[in-house]
Design an enzyme around this catalytic site. Structure first.
Site, short mmCIF file in Angstrom:
data_model
loop_
_atom_site.label_atom_id
_atom_site.label_comp_id
_atom_site.label_asym_id
_atom_site.label_seq_id
_atom_site.Cartn_x
_atom_site.Cartn_y
_atom_site.Cartn_z
N ASP A 120 -10.32 -6.12 3.83
CA ASP A 120 -10.80 -4.87 4.43
C ASP A 120 -12.17 -5.02 5.05
O ASP A 120 -12.90 -6.00 4.81
CB ASP A 120 -10.84 -3.76 3.38
CG ASP A 120 -11.75 -4.10 2.19
OD1 ASP A 120 -11.71 -5.26 1.72
OD2 ASP A 120 -12.50 -3.21 1.73
N GLU A 158 -12.18 -4.29 -1.10
CA GLU A 158 -13.43 -4.75 -1.73
C GLU A 158 -14.57 -3.80 -1.42
O GLU A 158 -15.41 -3.53 -2.28
CB GLU A 158 -13.76 -6.16 -1.22
CG GLU A 158 -14.94 -6.81 -1.93
CD GLU A 158 -16.28 -6.58 -1.25
OE1 GLU A 158 -17.31 -7.01 -1.81
OE2 GLU A 158 -16.31 -5.98 -0.16
#
Length: 489
Positions: A79, A146
């Site tokens: 991400d 994350e």
């Protein structure tokens, strides 16, 4: 689609990075990038699987003659942080990133670039698809979410991966090896409020704080950058004290792990305070711009006439909330006693936002000392409890304790010295690397974090240094070639 960055060296990394920029992948919206990575592994003929939360894992056998080396897990997160300039039209769930070369750097057109952690993902992809690299057993671990909750790392299951060494490719200074990181926890504070009618004889204003640099709430916290939540709250507090200001709506910041760059509020004041209020706003703007003239030269503070809002926040909640936010600690709390220049403990006042019924205040607290992190939660909780807020802490993740006797650390120091003529710096980082969580699941792992040079992550100014990517790639491949040998059984 052709883009100049695809012709940069090493092409094996840059072509993969460009592919990643074309796939929307903001945190919590990683469905397409998960599918892309799954298909990538399968197309390469490698053992590939996706776990229940969306982590993608790919296994590649050792090259001939390297079967006796310790297994290495190459790890990066899929991400990216979605941040854009206010004048940029961009939908992070639909639109591709627009990378461009800017001198010695690659950056994006008005948005975050996603080099954090796209560069790590791209390098791992290059290792997996290579036919000529020399390496022992490789496992790739691509985690999800994350940036907004470490969901992938939190939910990684034990006994799935077989490696002995974790190389986390999520650091942002080439030539430095990270062997420790801070832990963190989210502070969530909520004020329910009553809607009340606007008063007769009042006029409305829209207050805007824009042009701040923002940045990573851990790495950039010691730079003393302006925080839009703090600036606009300070302004509103003065408006209440001096001009009878009433608040209707407030929105500042939008990511818990980014220093907030913009703030907007709709307020009313008595008509007879108009001249004094406008003069006060001009004076306030000049004061703050003078205070932050070096760190925030682009700061703009404006107060412009607006349509009368449908309602106001009740005065009691308004005053309690603004006092709590105004008094909320923000920035560096303590520097490390053991590592020069390292922040030990900090807090980032990340978001203050009304939704018509409540005001939500979100902070991210970090520390490499667990007791200091706990103390900070008590401090913050005390402030907001006194102000009558609902207080909750969640998303806690551990720090990563340095191991100076690490075998992979010694190997990587030797590799860098042999290849580049100097020993890399050994550091800890004031950020929430996934190593702390992953090491808790696989306590036997020997761990190192490193990467190319990236500046201003989590902001539209994010950029990656081109030359550092090539050095990072050479370092990674030489490390794989020189991985420690498994001890004899």
């Amino acid at each position: 689609m052709n883009n100049p960055i695809q012709h940069l060296e090493p092409k094996a990394v840059w072509k993969n990075f460009f592919s990643l920029t074309q796939i929307p992948r903001p945190s919590k919206k990683e469905e397409r990038i998960i599918e892309f990575m799954k298909n990538f592994g399968l197309s390469a003929g490698l053992e590939t699987w996706v776990d229940e939360v969306g982590n993608v894992m790919i296994r590649k056998p050792a090259t001939p003659g390297m079967e006796n080396r310790k297994g290495i897990v190459l790890q990066a997160h899929l991400d990216m942080v979605p941040q854009k300039n206010s004048d940029k039209t961009h939908d992070f769930e639909k639109d591709p990133i627009e990378p461009q070369i800017d001198g010695e750097w690659v950056k994006a057109n008005g948005t975050t670039l996603g080099a954090d952690n796209g560069m790590g993902v791209a390098a791992i992809m290059a290792v997996l698809e290579s036919k000529d690299l020399v390496h022992g057993p490789i496992e790739a671990l691509f985690t999800i979410d994350e940036e907004s909750g470490m969901t992938g790392a939190f939910n990684l299951q034990p006994d799935v991966l077989k490696g002995d060494i974790l190389l986390n490719l999520d650091s942002e200074d080439e030539g430095e090896l990270y062997i420790g990181c801070a832990g963190g926890i989210n502070g969530n504070f909520e004020f329910p409020f009553k809607k009340v009618s606007t008063d007769q004889g009042t006029i409305a204003y829209k207050i805007n704080v824009t042009g701040l640099k923002g940045g990573h709430s851990g790495l950039d916290i010691p730079l003393g950058r302006g925080n839009s939540c703090k600036i606009i709250t300070r302004l509103l507090w003065h408006g209440i004290q001096k001009h009878g200001l009433r608040l209707s709506s407030l929105e500042a910041g939008n990511m818990r792990n980014a220093i907030p760059r913009e703030g907007h509020a709709t307020v009313t004041i008595p008509v007879n305070e108009k001249e004094k209020f406008e003069k006060c706003m001009l004076s306030f703007a000049e004061t703050i711009k003078a205070e932050l003239s070096v760190t925030e030269p682009g700061l703009q503070i404006t107060a412009t006439s607006a349509a009368m809002p449908d309602y106001l926040m009740d005065a009691d909640t308004q005053n309690r909330m603004l006092r709590a936010v105004y008094g909320c600690p923000n920035g560096v709390i303590r520097m490390s006693d053991t590592m020069e220049g390292l922040v030990e403990t900090s807090t980032n006042l990340s978001i203050v936002k009304t939704d018509g019924e409540t005001v939500k205040v979100i902070c991210l607290l970090r520390s490499s000392v667990n007791s200091a992190k706990t103390d900070l939660t008590h401090m913050m909780g005390s402030i907001f409890e006194l102000a009558g807020a609902k207080v909750e802490f969640d998303g806690e993740y551990p720090g990563w304790k340095p191991n100076p006797d690490s075998a992979i650390l010694k190997a990587m120091q030797d590799v860098y010295n042999t290849r580049f003529g100097k020993v890399p710096e050994i550091k800890a980082i004031h950020a929430g690397l996934e190593c702390g969580l992953l090491g808790a699941v696989y306590p036997g792992w020997d761990m190192i974090s490193f990467g190319p040079t990236i500046r201003y992550p989590h902001s539209p100014d994010e950029k990656v240094n081109i030359a550092s990517v090539e050095k990072f790639w050479i370092y990674l491949t030489e490390t794989l070639k020189n991985a420690p040998v498994k001890p004899a059984v």
